[in-house]
Design a protein around this motif. Structure first.
Motif, PDB file in Angstrom:
ATOM      1  N   ARG A  46       0.689  -1.223  -0.105  1.00 18.05           N
ATOM      2  CA  ARG A  46      -0.227  -0.061   0.104  1.00 18.05           C
ATOM      3  C   ARG A  46       0.933   1.372   0.048  1.00 18.05           C
ATOM      4  O   ARG A  46       0.444   2.171  -0.709  1.00 18.05           O
ATOM      5  CB  ARG A  46      -0.906  -0.221   1.235  1.00 18.05           C
ATOM      6  CG  ARG A  46      -1.812   1.193   1.216  1.00 18.05           C
ATOM      7  CD  ARG A  46      -2.983   0.708   2.251  1.00 18.05           C
ATOM      8  NE  ARG A  46      -4.096   2.007   2.052  1.00 18.05           N
ATOM      9  CZ  ARG A  46      -4.834   2.420   2.912  1.00 18.05           C
ATOM     10  NH1 ARG A  46      -5.084   1.673   4.178  1.00 18.05           N
ATOM     11  NH2 ARG A  46      -5.450   3.334   2.630  1.00 18.05           N
ATOM     12  N   LEU A  47       1.936   1.050   0.899  1.00 22.99           N
ATOM     13  CA  LEU A  47       2.967   2.226   0.654  1.00 22.99           C
ATOM     14  C   LEU A  47       3.395   2.664  -0.577  1.00 22.99           C
ATOM     15  O   LEU A  47       3.377   3.665  -1.152  1.00 22.99           O
ATOM     16  CB  LEU A  47       3.926   1.912   1.665  1.00 22.99           C
ATOM     17  CG  LEU A  47       5.334   2.994   1.713  1.00 22.99           C
ATOM     18  CD1 LEU A  47       4.641   4.471   2.206  1.00 22.99           C
ATOM     19  CD2 LEU A  47       6.364   2.582   2.463  1.00 22.99           C
ATOM     20  N   LYS A  48       3.786   1.600  -1.412  1.00 20.09           N
ATOM     21  CA  LYS A  48       4.409   1.762  -2.701  1.00 20.09           C
ATOM     22  C   LYS A  48       3.093   2.129  -3.565  1.00 20.09           C
ATOM     23  O   LYS A  48       3.671   3.057  -4.302  1.00 20.09           O
ATOM     24  CB  LYS A  48       4.762   0.293  -3.187  1.00 20.09           C
ATOM     25  CG  LYS A  48       6.318  -0.259  -2.669  1.00 20.09           C
ATOM     26  CD  LYS A  48       6.802  -1.499  -3.129  1.00 20.09           C
ATOM     27  CE  LYS A  48       7.910  -1.830  -2.540  1.00 20.09           C
ATOM     28  NZ  LYS A  48       8.430  -3.237  -3.008  1.00 20.09           N
ATOM     29  N   GLU A  49       2.154   1.840  -3.402  1.00 23.40           N
ATOM     30  CA  GLU A  49       0.875   2.512  -4.342  1.00 23.40           C
ATOM     31  C   GLU A  49       0.614   3.615  -4.289  1.00 23.40           C
ATOM     32  O   GLU A  49       0.804   4.414  -5.100  1.00 23.40           O
ATOM     33  CB  GLU A  49      -0.336   1.617  -4.068  1.00 23.40           C
ATOM     34  CG  GLU A  49      -1.713   1.685  -4.822  1.00 23.40           C
ATOM     35  CD  GLU A  49      -2.694   0.900  -4.590  1.00 23.40           C
ATOM     36  OE1 GLU A  49      -3.849   1.268  -4.740  1.00 23.40           O
ATOM     37  OE2 GLU A  49      -2.658   0.066  -3.519  1.00 23.40           O
ATOM     38  N   ALA A  50       0.765   4.377  -2.852  1.00 22.12           N
ATOM     39  CA  ALA A  50       0.845   5.577  -2.802  1.00 22.12           C
ATOM     40  C   ALA A  50       1.673   6.374  -3.071  1.00 22.12           C
ATOM     41  O   ALA A  50       1.564   7.517  -3.508  1.00 22.12           O
ATOM     42  CB  ALA A  50       0.471   5.812  -0.938  1.00 22.12           C
ATOM     43  N   ALA A  51       2.872   5.615  -2.884  1.00 22.09           N
ATOM     44  CA  ALA A  51       4.016   6.503  -3.420  1.00 22.09           C
ATOM     45  C   ALA A  51       4.048   6.814  -4.820  1.00 22.09           C
ATOM     46  O   ALA A  51       4.523   7.894  -5.576  1.00 22.09           O
ATOM     47  CB  ALA A  51       5.251   5.677  -3.151  1.00 22.09           C
TER      48      ALA A  51
END
Length: 175
Positions: free
Chosen positions: A115-120
């Motif tokens: 999810r962090l990578k998706e937001a990034a």
């Protein structure tokens, strides 16, 4: 827009704060000045691979925190679709490191690395000497094509979107 980077106990950095201004920001300096460590810290905060040997010698914990100011309506919409709402226009990504573990948070809420990578991917695009995230990420190819075409194909895209919506409904009923 990335506003601030805070790094603690990573590589040679005891603690550092970097403020970014609007527009283009360029990091320059002599070899060994720390440019790669700064960019590496940003990559770590955005979900990059971490190992305990990245911690500053003698430290058992590390931290990287990025503060973004989000004002673009399209970016806000994409974040809200992921159930991430900019708090006062801000998104704060925090990644804490302890031994071989890391904990990621967005606006104080613990999130998975995925999810962090998706937001990034919604928040930032890093251009380096030998890398360009957008061109290498197949998930962004349609967005790049849409930007290239401008509004010329909006009617066709709307038809295709409606067709896809109907197709998904039929498939859902079928299963």
């Amino acid at each position: 827009m990335l506003q601030n980077l805070h790094v603690k106990n990573l590589a040679l950095i005891d603690e550092a704060e970097v403020d970014f201004s609007g527009g283009l920001n360029i990091l320059t300096g002599e070899t060994g000045a720390g440019k790669s460590i700064i960019l590496g810290s940003v990559s770590l905060a955005l979900g990059g691979r971490y190992s305990a040997d990245m911690l500053r010698k003698g430290a058992d914990k590390g931290l990287v925190e990025l503060t973004f100011y989000v004002e673009n309506p399209e970016t806000v919409r994409k974040l809200e679709e992921m159930d991430l709402s900019p708090d006062g226009g801000q998104i704060i990504i925090t990644r804490r490191f302890n031994g071989n573990r890391s904990v990621s948070r967005i606006n104080g809420e613990t999130v998975t690395l995925g999810r962090l990578k998706e937001a990034a991917q919604v928040l930032i695009d890093i251009h380096g000497q030998h890398e360009h995230q957008s061109l290498m990420n197949s998930a962004k190819h349609i967005m790049l094509l849409d930007k290239f075409c401008g509004t010329e194909l909006d009617a066709e895209k709307a038809k295709l979107t409606e067709f896809l919506r109907k197709y998904k409904m039929v498939m859902k009923k079928k299963n």
